[in-house]
Write an enzyme that holds these catalytic residues in place. Structure first.
Site, PDB file in Angstrom:
ATOM      1  N   ARG A  37      69.697  16.843  81.671  1.00 25.88           N
ATOM      2  CA  ARG A  37      70.810  16.480  80.743  1.00 25.88           C
ATOM      3  C   ARG A  37      70.935  17.970  80.203  1.00 25.88           C
ATOM      4  NH1 ARG A  37      68.020  10.891  78.150  1.00 25.88           N
ATOM      5  NH2 ARG A  37      69.130   9.694  79.734  1.00 25.88           N
ATOM      6  N   LEU A  74      60.782  11.226  85.380  1.00 24.25           N
ATOM      7  CA  LEU A  74      61.063  11.030  83.700  1.00 24.25           C
ATOM      8  C   LEU A  74      60.050  10.482  83.085  1.00 24.25           C
ATOM      9  CD1 LEU A  74      64.943   9.635  84.877  1.00 24.25           C
ATOM     10  CD2 LEU A  74      64.492  11.816  83.467  1.00 24.25           C
ATOM     11  N   HIS A  79      61.893   5.125  84.017  1.00 25.30           N
ATOM     12  CA  HIS A  79      61.881   4.860  85.408  1.00 25.30           C
ATOM     13  C   HIS A  79      62.409   3.539  86.189  1.00 25.30           C
ATOM     14  CE1 HIS A  79      57.368   7.067  85.302  1.00 25.30           C
ATOM     15  NE2 HIS A  79      58.534   7.852  85.133  1.00 25.30           N
ATOM     16  N   LYS A  97      54.299   7.473  88.590  1.00 23.32           N
ATOM     17  CA  LYS A  97      53.565   6.186  87.980  1.00 23.32           C
ATOM     18  C   LYS A  97      53.403   6.356  86.506  1.00 23.32           C
ATOM     19  CE  LYS A  97      50.390   7.975  86.716  1.00 23.32           C
ATOM     20  NZ  LYS A  97      50.503   9.217  85.692  1.00 23.32           N
ATOM     21  N   ARG A 166      53.429  11.804  76.415  1.00 21.53           N
ATOM     22  CA  ARG A 166      52.357  11.079  76.579  1.00 21.53           C
ATOM     23  C   ARG A 166      51.678  10.620  75.115  1.00 21.53           C
ATOM     24  NH1 ARG A 166      52.903  15.167  80.016  1.00 21.53           N
ATOM     25  NH2 ARG A 166      52.508  14.720  82.350  1.00 21.53           N
TER      26      ARG A 166
END
Length: 329
Positions: A37, A74, A79, A97, A166
């Protein structure tokens, strides 16, 4: 040699440092474009990785007719959205994943693949393509350790950065979604079954709201997989598979180095032998396996139904951690 042309949606670190370099060494694919982006970020990544094209939006990359497939690293909550958008443009998809935030999201992908079976969609569980895992699976299936009845695994790292995805609960962060999903996956792979029920326990970070430590038990009907994963413990990883007559230990099960040999230990009849595997890049092997499925129009090695089963198990673990009871899978 025919190759598929891959575009990368995002300049995420895992893509720049691990997956893209691995893809660039593959025989059957080439990375031809990357996007962000932030167009400047895309151009920097393209220059750094010697990628011909850079785009300042995901939609512009998907509109490129010279791209056959996309790799999506991403944040987790994006996802499914961008997999569906890529599929709508006729692009095959290799997606990091976990592919979705819950099994309902994966159901959307199942429906989309049923409507357009010519478009290949695969979750990027790269560990399954490493020779150490292929040999472990072969040994277990051939009875080298007798009937396998117990799997124990541990996977941890330390990351307390509040800006890291995360550690953002609304983006699908936390230990189970980020790394525990590997432990669920390997359990189902080695037992060649779906667990009957799951029990989970988690410790939430008081600031992030994510599971910084998650422990789980998966009951496969007389066979049990137990695991712990954490985003705030010392870095460590190990897998032990125990059977009636032997044991297999995988020393570096998940982050196998691309430039150094790896080892597994096989214990039989009181004797332990080391099985060594030459250095290889599991991301390269994954890229070639995905590309071959596209080029030869055959099923991808990790099916969308396998993805659903894994996410369904993850959902059951989360539900159990909240209910403090076993939950059916």
């Amino acid at each position: 040699m025919k190759k598929i042309r891959i575009g990368v949606l995002s300049t995420a670190r895992i893509g720049r440092t691990k997956v893209i370099p691995g893809m660039q060494r593959a025989k059957h694919c080439e990375v031809t474009a990357i996007c962000s982006r932030n167009e400047a970020a895309a151009r920097r990544a393209a220059e750094e990785l010697n990628i011909p094209k850079a785009y300042g939006s995901y939609t512009k990359l998907l509109a490129d007719p010279d791209i056959d497939a996309v790799y999506i690293p991403l944040p987790n909550h994006l996802h499914v959205e961008w997999t569906l958008k890529a599929m709508a443009k006729g692009k095959h998809v290799l997606c990091e994943k976990p592919m979705g935030l819950n099994d309902g999201e994966i159901n959307r992908l199942i429906n989309a693949t049923a409507l357009d079976p010519g478009v290949k969609v695969m979750e990027a569980f790269m560990y399954r393509f490493h020779p150490q895992w292929m040999e472990t699976k072969r040994l277990v299936d051939q009875g080298a350790i007798g009937k396998p009845t117990s799997i124990q695994s541990f996977f941890s790292y330390f990351n307390a950065d509040p800006d890291n995805i995360r550690n953002k609960a609304d983006m699908g962060g936390g230990g189970l979604m980020d790394i525990g999903c590997y432990q669920v996956s390997l359990s189902r792979l080695l037992f060649d079954a779906q667990p009957r029920r799951a029990f989970g326990w988690m410790d939430k970070d008081p600031e992030f709201g994510t599971d910084r430590t998650f422990s789980g038990m998966l009951d496969f009907g007389g066979r049990l997989s137990t695991f712990t994963c954490s985003t705030q413990l010392a870095p460590y990883q190990r897998v032990n598979v125990l059977g009636e007559t032997g044991r297999i230990e995988i020393i570096i099960p998940f982050n196998a180095p691309p430039d150094a040999p790896t080892e597994i230990l096989l214990q039989q009849d009181g004797e332990t032998q080391t099985i060594t595997f030459d250095a290889c890049d599991q991301y390269t092997l994954q890229a070639d396996a995905f590309a071959e499925a596209v080029l030869e129009d055959k099923p991808v090695p990790i099916s969308i139904m396998d993805t659903f089963a894994n996410q369904h198990t993850v959902d059951a673990l989360f539900k159990s951690a909240q209910s403090d009871h076993w939950e059916n899978c």
